[in-house]
Structures are given as C-alpha cells and as structure tokens.
Design a protein around this motif. Structure first.
Motif, PDB file in Angstrom:
ATOM      1  N   ASP A  54       0.873  -1.043   0.108  1.00  0.00           N
ATOM      2  CA  ASP A  54      -0.097   0.072   0.119  1.00  0.00           C
ATOM      3  C   ASP A  54       0.868   1.047   0.033  1.00  0.00           C
ATOM      4  N   ARG A  55       1.769   1.274   0.873  1.00  0.00           N
ATOM      5  CA  ARG A  55       2.697   2.523   0.947  1.00  0.00           C
ATOM      6  C   ARG A  55       4.084   2.177   0.790  1.00  0.00           C
ATOM      7  N   VAL A  56       4.188   0.807   1.338  1.00  0.00           N
ATOM      8  CA  VAL A  56       5.701   0.356   1.231  1.00  0.00           C
ATOM      9  C   VAL A  56       6.236   0.258  -0.428  1.00  0.00           C
ATOM     10  N   LYS A  57       7.632   0.609  -0.777  1.00  0.00           N
ATOM     11  CA  LYS A  57       7.882   0.476  -1.932  1.00  0.00           C
ATOM     12  C   LYS A  57       9.450   0.169  -1.979  1.00  0.00           C
ATOM     13  N   LYS A  58       9.977  -0.068  -3.047  1.00  0.00           N
ATOM     14  CA  LYS A  58      11.476  -0.471  -3.168  1.00  0.00           C
ATOM     15  C   LYS A  58      12.262   0.385  -4.101  1.00  0.00           C
ATOM     16  N   ILE A  59      13.219   0.912  -3.606  1.00  0.00           N
ATOM     17  CA  ILE A  59      14.339   1.195  -4.543  1.00  0.00           C
ATOM     18  C   ILE A  59      15.750   0.858  -4.290  1.00  0.00           C
ATOM     19  N   VAL A  94      10.419  14.317  11.277  1.00  0.00           N
ATOM     20  CA  VAL A  94      10.382  13.829  10.120  1.00  0.00           C
ATOM     21  C   VAL A  94       9.778  14.860   8.895  1.00  0.00           C
ATOM     22  N   HIS A  95      10.029  14.870   7.848  1.00  0.00           N
ATOM     23  CA  HIS A  95       9.220  15.908   6.892  1.00  0.00           C
ATOM     24  C   HIS A  95       8.683  15.428   5.924  1.00  0.00           C
ATOM     25  N   GLU A  96       7.702  15.856   5.483  1.00  0.00           N
ATOM     26  CA  GLU A  96       6.675  15.083   4.397  1.00  0.00           C
ATOM     27  C   GLU A  96       7.679  15.243   3.203  1.00  0.00           C
ATOM     28  N   GLY A  97       7.284  13.990   2.393  1.00  0.00           N
ATOM     29  CA  GLY A  97       8.413  13.800   1.213  1.00  0.00           C
ATOM     30  C   GLY A  97       9.658  13.242   1.517  1.00  0.00           C
ATOM     31  N   SER A 151       0.755  19.036  14.879  1.00  0.00           N
ATOM     32  CA  SER A 151       0.500  19.206  13.269  1.00  0.00           C
ATOM     33  C   SER A 151       0.390  20.398  12.881  1.00  0.00           C
ATOM     34  N   ILE A 152       0.828  20.976  11.887  1.00  0.00           N
ATOM     35  CA  ILE A 152       0.421  22.398  11.517  1.00  0.00           C
ATOM     36  C   ILE A 152      -0.976  22.587  11.118  1.00  0.00           C
ATOM     37  N   GLY A 153      -1.523  23.584  11.793  1.00  0.00           N
ATOM     38  CA  GLY A 153      -3.109  23.817  11.605  1.00  0.00           C
ATOM     39  C   GLY A 153      -3.828  23.049  12.723  1.00  0.00           C
ATOM     40  N   GLN A 154      -3.202  22.195  13.648  1.00  0.00           N
ATOM     41  CA  GLN A 154      -4.173  21.437  14.657  1.00  0.00           C
ATOM     42  C   GLN A 154      -4.713  22.629  15.517  1.00  0.00           C
ATOM     43  N   GLN A 155      -5.818  22.374  15.963  1.00  0.00           N
ATOM     44  CA  GLN A 155      -6.463  23.101  17.002  1.00  0.00           C
ATOM     45  C   GLN A 155      -6.209  22.652  18.336  1.00  0.00           C
ATOM     46  N   LEU A 156      -5.672  23.380  19.387  1.00  0.00           N
ATOM     47  CA  LEU A 156      -5.669  23.051  20.655  1.00  0.00           C
ATOM     48  C   LEU A 156      -6.168  24.064  21.618  1.00  0.00           C
ATOM     49  N   ILE A 198      15.655  -2.167  -1.840  1.00  0.00           N
ATOM     50  CA  ILE A 198      15.644  -2.225  -0.312  1.00  0.00           C
ATOM     51  C   ILE A 198      14.140  -1.661  -0.214  1.00  0.00           C
ATOM     52  N   ARG A 199      13.416  -2.194   0.718  1.00  0.00           N
ATOM     53  CA  ARG A 199      12.108  -1.714   1.424  1.00  0.00           C
ATOM     54  C   ARG A 199      12.235  -0.296   1.942  1.00  0.00           C
ATOM     55  N   GLY A 200      11.287   0.794   1.610  1.00  0.00           N
ATOM     56  CA  GLY A 200      11.096   1.776   2.046  1.00  0.00           C
ATOM     57  C   GLY A 200      10.004   2.633   2.071  1.00  0.00           C
ATOM     58  N   ILE A 201       9.799   3.821   2.539  1.00  0.00           N
ATOM     59  CA  ILE A 201       8.464   4.517   2.417  1.00  0.00           C
ATOM     60  C   ILE A 201       8.877   6.111   2.238  1.00  0.00           C
ATOM     61  N   VAL A 202       7.947   6.660   1.589  1.00  0.00           N
ATOM     62  CA  VAL A 202       7.787   8.352   1.435  1.00  0.00           C
ATOM     63  C   VAL A 202       7.096   9.010   2.820  1.00  0.00           C
ATOM     64  N   ALA A 203       7.642   9.733   3.686  1.00  0.00           N
ATOM     65  CA  ALA A 203       6.851  10.269   4.774  1.00  0.00           C
ATOM     66  C   ALA A 203       5.873  11.139   4.466  1.00  0.00           C
ATOM     67  N   GLN A 204       4.757  10.863   5.299  1.00  0.00           N
ATOM     68  CA  GLN A 204       3.638  11.856   5.075  1.00  0.00           C
ATOM     69  C   GLN A 204       3.623  12.857   6.229  1.00  0.00           C
ATOM     70  N   ARG A 205       2.895  14.079   6.149  1.00  0.00           N
ATOM     71  CA  ARG A 205       2.686  14.979   7.239  1.00  0.00           C
ATOM     72  C   ARG A 205       2.324  14.409   8.455  1.00  0.00           C
ATOM     73  N   GLY A 206       2.846  14.818   9.490  1.00  0.00           N
ATOM     74  CA  GLY A 206       2.545  14.355  10.858  1.00  0.00           C
ATOM     75  C   GLY A 206       3.126  13.342  11.238  1.00  0.00           C
ATOM     76  N   GLU A 207       3.802  12.438  10.432  1.00  0.00           N
ATOM     77  CA  GLU A 207       4.444  11.325  10.831  1.00  0.00           C
ATOM     78  C   GLU A 207       5.765  11.441  11.481  1.00  0.00           C
ATOM     79  N   ASP A 208       6.262  10.431  12.376  1.00  0.00           N
ATOM     80  CA  ASP A 208       7.398  10.689  13.215  1.00  0.00           C
ATOM     81  C   ASP A 208       8.246   9.259  13.109  1.00  0.00           C
ATOM     82  N   ILE A 209       9.357   9.157  13.547  1.00  0.00           N
ATOM     83  CA  ILE A 209      10.273   8.219  13.497  1.00  0.00           C
ATOM     84  C   ILE A 209       9.652   6.849  14.127  1.00  0.00           C
ATOM     85  N   SER A 210       8.722   6.925  15.085  1.00  0.00           N
ATOM     86  CA  SER A 210       7.956   5.946  15.708  1.00  0.00           C
ATOM     87  C   SER A 210       6.894   5.260  14.689  1.00  0.00           C
TER      88      SER A 210
END
Length: 611
Positions: free
Chosen positions: A307-312, A352-355, A539-544, A315-327
């Motif tokens: 679904d999100r995991v790809k290879k280059i 972690v940065h998006e992209g 997350s940027i735009g998050q309401q607190l 090697i198995r890897g992933i492109v980070a999305q907004r709001g994700e962290d190392i964990s």
C-alpha cells in the motif's frame, strides 16, 4: 555510569532553537581558560583564532547533529573510563577531534578507531589488535589505551598541555615544540605561535563544552556489559535482549568468533532512556532548516510492493507523510526504532518531514546499475542524495572523497557507484536556481473561537530568523469547523492573547512548551485540556484548546489496573505503544529507574480515560 542526562529545559531548548549562525554567535573566548588544570592566558589574536575555529566546528547541518548525538551517547562512557584511569577530564575532547567518535574511522596514515591509534602504538599500550579483536574500535579499550599513553608521557613532561601535543608528535618529537621553563607549570602565557594541534583541541573544548555541561534527555543511551568472556556476539545479544546487528554496530572491535578469555572486554549497547522530551523540539533543529527536500533529477523509479511500502535499489522503504514521526514509520516497517535510526543515518530524536524517504533495511554501498552519477541541486544535502538512491551516507561520502562536514555545492557531480580518483578534479555543472516567491501582504489572523465563546487574537509574527521584515499570509481556518483536520498555513508564528483565547492553531516551529508558555499553562495542563498523550505529535493547523471558561480544566481519570507479563523480544517502548501510554508512565507506575526488562517480569499498567 550514565550521568548528566537531565538538564534544565532552558538548556534543551537553547541547543536547538535556530540556525547555525545563531549558535556560532554564542561562542565567547575569554582571555583565560583552563586545560587539564593548567591556566592558559590567551593573547587577543589567539582568542580571535580560537573563536573562529570553534564557530567552524558548529557548522555542518545534519552532520553536526549526528556528531552531537554520538558525543551524547559515548561521552558518559568515556568520562567514566577516564575517571577510573586518572586522566584529566579535558582530554575527552581529543577523540571528538581525532575521529568524530566514529569507531571504524581510518586515517590516511592508517590510524584506526575512536582515538586513532596505529597498530604498533596500540600494542605498546596494551591493546589487542589482530584478526579476532581490534580494541582500537572499542570505546572503553581505546580510551584505556589513550589514558596509559598520555599518563606515561606526562611522567616525563610534567605538563598536561605539552602531553597533549605529544599525542600528535610523540615523546621525542614534542621536545622540538615546547619550552622547558613550563615543565611543572600551572600557568602559561600563549599566543598564535601555539602549535596548531593544541589550538585545535582547545577549539573543540570551546565548541562542545557547553553541550556537555548537562547532557539533555536522550531517547537512547549506552550501557556497558563486561561478562562476555568466551561468548559469541549472538550469545551476548541474546542475553542483553538486543538485535545482534545493532550490537555489532556498537562493538566493531569483535571482528569474528568468540570473545577471548583472560582479559575483560567491554560491550556497549543502546537502551531506551526514560525521557522522550526531544520528540517535541522545534523543527529548526532538523536538517535543511526544515525545508521540503529538493526534488532529485534522474531519480530511480520506485517499485511498489504494498500500500505505502515501495522498493528502490532493492530496499524496502517509504515516503513520509505529514505528521508522521520516527516511531510511526518504524511501526509501518515492522522494525525497531534503533534499527530504523541506524538504517537511515539519522539522530534518535530527528523530526520527519513530508516527502522524505526512509528505509526499513540497511542501505547499499552503491546505487543501482546504470545510475552512475548525480548532479547536486540547490537545497540538497548529501543525506538527501543518499536517501534518494538507497546508499549508505558513509559510502557516498567515501566515493566522493568528502568529509561529513563538507558542504554540498549546487552543480557538483557526485559519484554513486565508483570512487572518484584522488587526482581527478571535482566537476561542476550549471544548474537552475529555484525562484523565490515574493512576499505577500500581511492580513490579520484570529484563532478559531470555541462554540460557546469568542476569541481574540493578535497579528501574525515574522518568521523566525527572517533576514528582512517580510510580511506573510496565514490561511484563516473556517469558523464553522472547530475540530476540522489540520489546514496548511504559512511559515509564520502567531501571537494570540494569553488571557482570552480559547483555541490555538499550531503553526510551523511551535512546541507544546512554547504554546503552554503563551497561555500561562503547564505542558501537563495543556495536554490534559486536549485529552492528548504525552508523546502526541503536533501538526501544522492543529487546533488546541488553551482555555476552558477562564479556568484550566483538570482531567477526570477513570482507571483500572492491568498486569503485563514481559515476553521475549519486547521493549519498554513497544509495550507503551501497545497500551497507548508513555514509557515515563510505565517507569513511574512500577518504580523503575530505567527501561531494562526481564522475560517474565510483571508490569503494572494504569489504563486511564480523560473526559
């Protein structure tokens, strides 16, 4: 052994609040400094030279960050060994200077390891160097050897500054560079004629001393293990309940086979720390000033395997999305955080940065066949290139004969498969510089009101460290959706009224601590008002929610106790994720001082629900 981990919050923030130039401006060199108990009176010109050298050491972006993480990890171990051996503490800056604390570093003269010993000298001071063991790559073994070497020289020289120089020039060579009148001296007047090697060490002390006065809380720290005699790496890994590959990475001194008997050899291994405070630090600490990674041209195609995991590069890897962290990413890849960090050449607390691209297995030493070169683009770092081609950062640097602190200039032709010949000139190609967007007119911004109240807000503040008073636009959040998903906003920091605002919209660079200070709340109260866990990401735009009818709301807890029995392969962090609580909570509930676990150990888990 592990000490100095809990520093003041002000120190933690001060280490990561801005750009490298800001850090460099903080360096001050007084006319008097001490090294190993010797008072040094510095001339004005030497003060200026040391200041410039120390500022240079603060540069390097992500490479400086990685070096700092190695320093934080290894320094408590180094300090403990030096204390046991009776070596003055100021010599701890020497391995930073010699190897940047890279265990398998090799110099052009074939000096190896943390303290950069040649084989004959290593054998002379009692280290073992053969096909089975190379103690030059052991942080404890090499530090003991260095202590023996330096103490022996100081018995003849009776001056620790001269002894420092003897580490470079040898006992015979140092006599050509020293003044015998300073033998046994406790005070010295020095100027720019001071030997360059001594000046370099003094600059390292100036550059890193403030960082080491109070080491901030770490995700992982190193522990030692001395009962490996006669055992294999696999057996030790099993006893320590740690992945064998990770143990190998930290103990390169064991080349093959079993640990020899007849002498104590020390393993070091990472263990999860009690604090994850750095997870919520400002993105200003992340590489590339938090910008989205530059687009790589001639980029090898990903092969989809899920679904999100790809290879280059295979090697198995992933492109980070907004709001994700190392964990988050490590969980998706079904690998431990420690492995994920090692595989991707990043510090433990890195944001972690998006992209950005990350991998779930070790990267390779070269790019795929047919991908021989890369032309550096504006805004790229060597880390960016290494990630985009699935190459180990260390290998990429070696292929291009670069050091980790060397800047990457746009247009440079980078070798991805072969190593650039030593006599081959560096090639540059003209590349197009991205156009900068012109600043737009400022418009008033107001924080989102709560359904039952009106809110008052201030104007948007200038972007941190902006060189000019540029005006920016903040996208206004629709009022009819107070709990909507995060909206994209520009890079501006808002300054709402602390007395009347009910909701706060998160913008780039903000932390829980900074927001809580604006509204005169504690971080704990801020989290409680929003029903958030301690390690919840922003997350940027998050309401607190920052106010509840003028009174800070205290959560009502509905709790029930559970008992978790530790299974083979589990870590404290894995258990905390399973129950949706923090590691700190589990440690507190079970009166544990660290995150070490034993199979069959029973842990009390308090399940709480915030209303």
């Amino acid at each position: 052994m592990i000490k100095k981990f809990v520093g003041g919050l002000s120190l933690i923030l001060s280490l990561f609040i801005g750009m490298q130039s800001v850090m460099a401006q903080k360096i001050k060199v007084s006319e008097t400094m001490y090294f190993a108990g010797v008072k040094l009176q510095l001339s004005k010109s030497l003060q200026a030279e040391l200041k410039k050298e120390a500022e240079q050491l603060h540069r390097g972006g992500v490479y400086f960050d990685q070096k700092l993480q190695r320093i934080y990890a290894y320094m408590p171990v180094i300090e403990e060994v030096m204390k046991e051996e009776g070596l003055p503490e100021d010599f701890k800056y020497l391995p930073i200077q010699e190897s940047s604390l890279i265990g398998d570093a090799v110099s052009s003269s074939n000096a190896v390891g943390f303290w950069q010993f040649k084989k004959p000298t290593a054998l002379e001071v009692g280290m073992r160097v053969d096909g089975s063991v190379d103690e030059r790559m052991s942080i404890t073994g090499a530090t003991k050897g260095a202590a023996n070497y330096l103490k022996k020289h100081n018995r003849y020289l009776d001056n620790w500054v001269h002894t420092l120089l003897s580490y470079y020039a040898g006992l015979g060579g140092v006599k050509r560079h020293i003044n015998n009148k300073y033998k046994g001296a406790k005070s010295m007047k020095v100027d720019t004629k001071l030997h360059w090697y001594v000046k370099k060490t003094l600059a390292h002390k100036i550059a890193f001393e403030s960082y080491l006065e109070n080491i901030p809380p770490q995700k992982y720290y190193l522990k030692t293990y001395n009962r490996g005699s006669g055992k294999t790496m696999r057996q030790v890994a099993y006893e320590l309940k740690i992945d064998e590959d990770i143990l190998k990475d930290y103990n390169l001194w064991l080349k093959k086979g079993r640990v020899p008997t007849g002498k104590t050899y020390t393993f070091v291994y990472p263990i999860e720390g009690p604090s994850r405070a750095l997870d919520r630090l400002s993105p200003a600490y992340a590489h590339n000033d938090g910008n989205v990674p530059a687009e790589i041209k001639d980029y090898p195609a990903w092969r989809r395997v899920g679904d999100r995991v790809k290879k280059i590069n295979g090697i198995r890897g992933i492109v980070a999305q907004r709001g994700e962290d190392i964990s988050d990413l490590a969980t998706i890849g079904k690998v431990s955080e420690i492995k994920f960090i090692k595989y991707n050449d990043i510090p433990a607390h890195r944001l972690v940065h998006e992209g950005e691209i990350f991998y779930f297995k070790r990267k390779k030493r070269k790019a795929p066949k047919g991908v021989d070169f890369h032309i550096a683009q504006y805004g790229e770092t060597m880390w960016d290139v290494a990630q985009h081609y699935g190459i180990k950062l260390k290998s990429l640097l070696k292929k291009n004969r670069m050091h980790e602190f060397d800047p990457l200039k746009p247009g440079r032709k980078l070798f991805l498969r072969d190593t650039r010949a030593s006599r081959q000139a560096i090639e540059y190609v003209e590349v197009e510089e991205p156009q900068k967007q012109a600043p737009q007119a400022k418009q008033e911004w107001k924080p989102l009101p709560a359904p039952e109240e009106k809110s008052a807000g201030g104007e948007a503040e200038k972007e941190y460290n902006s060189p000019k008073s540029e005006e920016v636009v903040v996208e206004q959040v629709p009022e009819e959706k107070p709990q909507s998903s995060p909206k994209k906003v520009s890079r501006a920091e808002t300054e709402p009224s602390a007395s009347t605002s009910t909701y706060h919209t998160v913008v780039k660079g903000e932390t829980y601590y900074g927001i809580s200070r604006k509204y005169q709340l504690s971080v704990e109260d801020l989290l409680a008002l929003n029903g958030l866990a301690e390690n919840a990401p922003l997350s940027i735009g998050q309401q607190l929610k920052v106010k509840n009818g003028g009174v800070t709301a205290k959560p009502k807890l509905i709790s029930s106790d559970k008992i978790h029995k530790v299974q083979k392969g589990e870590t404290m962090y894995k258990i905390s994720k399973q129950y949706g609580v923090s590691v700190e909570d589990i440690l507190k509930w079970n009166n544990k001082k660290d995150a070490s676990l034993s199979i069959g150990e029973e842990l009390k888990i308090l399940s709480s629900l915030t209303q």
